[in-house]
Scaffold this motif. Sequence first.
Motif, mmCIF file in Angstrom:
data_model
loop_
_atom_site.group_PDB
_atom_site.id
_atom_site.type_symbol
_atom_site.label_atom_id
_atom_site.label_comp_id
_atom_site.label_asym_id
_atom_site.label_seq_id
_atom_site.Cartn_x
_atom_site.Cartn_y
_atom_site.Cartn_z
ATOM 1 N N VAL A 111 -7.667 2.237 -1.781
ATOM 2 C CA VAL A 111 -8.211 1.935 -0.459
ATOM 3 C C VAL A 111 -9.071 3.121 -0.034
ATOM 4 C CG1 VAL A 111 -7.692 1.325 1.935
ATOM 5 C CG2 VAL A 111 -6.159 0.579 0.087
ATOM 6 N N GLU A 125 0.851 -1.195 0.000
ATOM 7 C CA GLU A 125 0.000 0.000 0.000
ATOM 8 C C GLU A 125 0.880 1.236 0.000
ATOM 9 O OE1 GLU A 125 -2.752 0.058 3.203
ATOM 10 O OE2 GLU A 125 -3.944 -1.633 2.453
ATOM 11 N N ARG A 180 -11.247 -2.043 -0.137
ATOM 12 C CA ARG A 180 -10.359 -2.074 -1.291
ATOM 13 C C ARG A 180 -11.163 -2.245 -2.568
ATOM 14 N NH1 ARG A 180 -4.763 -5.412 -0.497
ATOM 15 N NH2 ARG A 180 -3.825 -4.087 1.110
#
Length: 344
Positions: A278, A254, A284
Amino acid sequence: MSASTLTSPAAPAAADRPAAAAPPARRIRGVWWLTWRQTRVTARTVGILLLLAVVALVAFHFLHQELVERVRQSNCYPAGRWSDTGCWVRVGRVEMLGRAFTDIVQPAVTAVPVLLGMFLGGPLLAQEYERGTVRMVLAQSVTPRRWLAARLAVPGAVVLVSTGVLAVLTSWVWWADIIHGPVVFDPPFQGFTYSVLGPIPVVWSLFAVALGVLVGQLLRRTVAAVLVSGVLVAVAHAVVFALRPYFYPMVEQELPYDRMMGGFMQPANAWLVERGVVLADGTRLTEDACTSSAADCSEAVLSWGRFHPVSHLVPIQLVEAGLLLALTALILFVVFRRLTRAGV
């Protein structure tokens, strides 16, 4: 009275003695001789093509190195100076040469397994059945398995040596001139690059030839075996390409959402398999899902991605090579099992 004396005949002089026969020269005989006679035209053709490829790739390397050195000597190597007319011309020559490798050489090498499967593997047994020569050969003292082993070993050795040399050269040129060159961007997982690196050309060629042999044994028609072999090898390429991302565990990461670049940005030369965003609540969404939820995705602060870094290249290729070699062995096992005197 005189007595006659018995005397043995005089031994011939050394010069008059016949020379001892020289031992016969060792030659390939029997089924191996027959196999070589059947394969020699193919072996010579492959050898000539391989020699041309070696000369071309070696010449490419040295020419590329010379052009890059000229760019460095003219102080054009920093990318900021490429806007100068002189630098642009010199850098353009390097780029043109690099593009010739990525756009011509790589697709050609990728097509080698398909061509070998079609024109070497497919006709190998199909023409024997079509002409009826397989019955004549197996009517002799040679066993079916011995004949088949010799029939496959000689072209198999030609394929192994030729594609091995080709794979070494393409990997060397890519590593020395392309990926470490100043101009052309060519990650190992993109386009046709993956198919010309490491053991991939070799294992795909062996698999394609074995698959073509099985197809020829089943169809027993040369033209049909050539066409079907090409289609099946192409389908196998598509299936393996779809499964390739899962040959080795992917890295998941991420990062802050990069609005300028449109989301997640993978490391250099990495293979991005999937990416998305996100949301604030931790949900997600994939990149495809964002097309229907553009408003929500535009508010995202984080992006996520699953990718293979360049360090995964060798493990993925080893897994693929092992899979293809196992399939090749299985195909050859089936071919040998099917070849019996009763089932010729």
